[in-house]
Design an enzyme around this catalytic site. Structure first.
Site, PDB file in Angstrom:
ATOM      1  CE  LYS A 107      -4.528   0.745   0.569  1.00 12.90           C
ATOM      2  NZ  LYS A 107      -5.581  -0.256   0.283  1.00 12.90           N
TER       3      LYS A 107
HETATM    4  N1  GLU Z   1      -7.363  -0.004  -2.836  1.00 12.47           N
HETATM    5  C1  GLU Z   1      -8.160  -1.149  -3.080  1.00 12.47           C
HETATM    6  C2  GLU Z   1      -8.185  -2.044  -1.863  1.00 12.47           C
HETATM    7  O1  GLU Z   1      -7.973  -1.600  -0.761  1.00 12.47           O
HETATM    8  C3  GLU Z   1      -7.793  -1.857  -4.367  1.00 12.47           C
HETATM    9  C4  GLU Z   1      -6.417  -2.413  -4.430  1.00 12.47           C
HETATM   10  C5  GLU Z   1      -6.033  -2.975  -5.794  1.00 12.47           C
HETATM   11  O2  GLU Z   1      -6.866  -3.016  -6.678  1.00 12.47           O
HETATM   12  O3  GLU Z   1      -4.868  -3.332  -5.926  1.00 12.47           O
HETATM   13  O4  GLU Z   1      -8.483  -3.205  -1.939  1.00 12.47           O
END
Ligand code: GLU
Length: 421
Positions: A107
């Protein structure tokens, strides 16, 4: 919002500890997962429209990649912190493992408020951040996606910057360095609504199991961004009605129902749900106390503390946000007989379709919307059933069941591969 929010990383660690005990995860592996593999912090200057320079702090945390490349969103928000990103990165690891998607977890984010910046400033901030990340991201190494405060346009700027700066020799093979892109620039049909769609798949499965009729049911949604608005629109198609919602500016309600499509248009015009003519303003306390069948927290983490859990009057909480429920609030929900579909299952539709986007880019294919939706529906249902079954067999919560399925997969990979050297 409660005055002082607990540390989200502490919540992630509590959850890991609890689930590790239930599934008997070896201590060595639990300790590996208790910290991310890599934590990157970059400080970078960006020229503002008025000619002045401003320094930004960006993060990318790579939690685990035993099952595949690091995968997870990029958040633009003024409350971004290292511990928040660490927690979010670890939840990505479990989310991908739960679905048996060949990705790990990561992240990233920048601590600033995107609302305070023009499009051209946002573009420069995004490109400069991507440049600072350099080869720390990559199509087979670490694949960002949208999250709170980011969208398809921002992903396209990231992709374009990466292509031009890091790997222009095989430019098009690098398209899949990010997912959640716009359709014109290599995105997938169905990606934008995927998280909301996944939430509704969970709700319809839950309702089917209980012979609960969604037609005529009521729901409330905290947060009316990508996740909250799409979940509302899709859920409304079942005949359920949105009776309360809210965002960073405040909360609104209408017992006769709020049309999520009209509200979506209003928010696109004004930036918030506040002032929407089809509802009245209410306080945060009133919002949490509104009696509904289903409550979908789709804003930030740790919004449900002890007072909110005590106030909630619903049958089901479906975690659209990541980590919205404090560990101390969860037992209160359970005591009140409120079911909870945990984040790593409930909001996983987004990363599932991110995986489909990545696959389409890799194979130079474009799947039509029906194909994406069919695959997503099948995978969500399969995983929902697996979690349900695990929870029934082990007599544990759905959160623990979902985490245990993920940890079993990760644990197996570690035990087969061993730990180097
Ligand atoms: N930000 C989204 C999540 O928390 C999507 C992450 C992604 O598609 O890699 O799942």
């Amino acid at each position: 919002m409660s005055d002082q929010k607990p540390n989200p990383y502490k919540i992630a660690q509590d959850q890991l500890e609890g689930a590790a005990k239930i599934c008997g995860l070896p201590v060595a592996i639990a300790s590996i997962l208790s910290q991310p593999k890599n934590e990157l912090i970059v400080n970078f200057p960006v020229r503002m429209d008025n000619g002045e320079y401003k320094l930004f702090k960006g993060y990318r945390v790579q939690h685990n990649n035993i099952l595949g490349p690091y995968k997870g969103g990029i958040r633009y928000h003024e409350m971004v912190s290292l511990d928040e990103i660490k927690a979010l990165a670890s939840w990505m690891t479990y989310k991908c493992a739960l679905h048996d998607i060949p990705f790990g977890g990561g992240k990233g984010g920048i601590k600033f408020s995107p609302r305070d910046h023009s499009q051209s400033e946002l573009e420069r901030i995004t490109r400069r951040f991507t440049h600072a990340l350099g080869a720390n991201i990559g199509p087979e190494y670490d694949i960002p996606a949208p999250d709170v405060g980011t969208n398809g346009q921002i992903m396209v700027w990231m992709m374009d910057t990466y292509m031009n700066v890091v790997g222009f020799a095989d430019k098009n093979a690098n398209r899949r360095v990010v997912t959640g892109k716009t359709l014109a620039s290599g995105g997938s049909h169905g990606r934008e609504s995927a998280t909301g769609q996944g939430i509704v798949h969970c709700i319809t499965e839950w309702a089917r199991d209980r012979h609960f009729d969604l037609n005529g049911a009521t729901f409330s949604v905290q947060g009316f961004g990508n996740v909250g608005s799409n979940a509302s629109k899709i859920l409304a198609r079942t005949g359920a009605s949105l009776v309360a919602t809210g965002d960073w500016k405040g909360y609104i309600a209408n017992g006769d129902g709020i049309n999520p499509y009209k509200l979506g248009e209003y928010v696109a015009r004004t930036g918030s749900v506040m002032g929407y003519p089809g509802a009245r303003a209410i306080t945060r306390q009133e919002f949490f106390a509104t009696a509904v069948d289903i409550f979908i927290p789709a804003a930030l983490e740790l919004e449900i503390g002890i007072p909110e859990a005590k106030a909630l009057s619903c049958k089901l909480v479906v975690e659209g946000a990541n980590g919205p429920t404090d560990s101390v609030a969860e037992p209160i929900l359970a005591e009140k007989g409120i079911a909870l579909i945990p984040d790593i299952l409930a909001n996983s539709g987004g990363v599932v379709v991110s995986y489909y986007e990545w696959l389409q880019n890799k194979r130079s294919e474009r799947w039509d919307l029906e194909e994406v939706e069919e695959r997503l529906a099948k995978r969500m249902k399969r995983t929902y059933l697996a979690v349900n079954e695990y929870a029934a067999t082990k007599k544990c919560s759905w959160r623990n069941a979902a985490l245990c399925i993920a940890l079993d997969r990760i644990g197996k990979a570690y035990s087969e591969r061993g730990i180097f050297p």
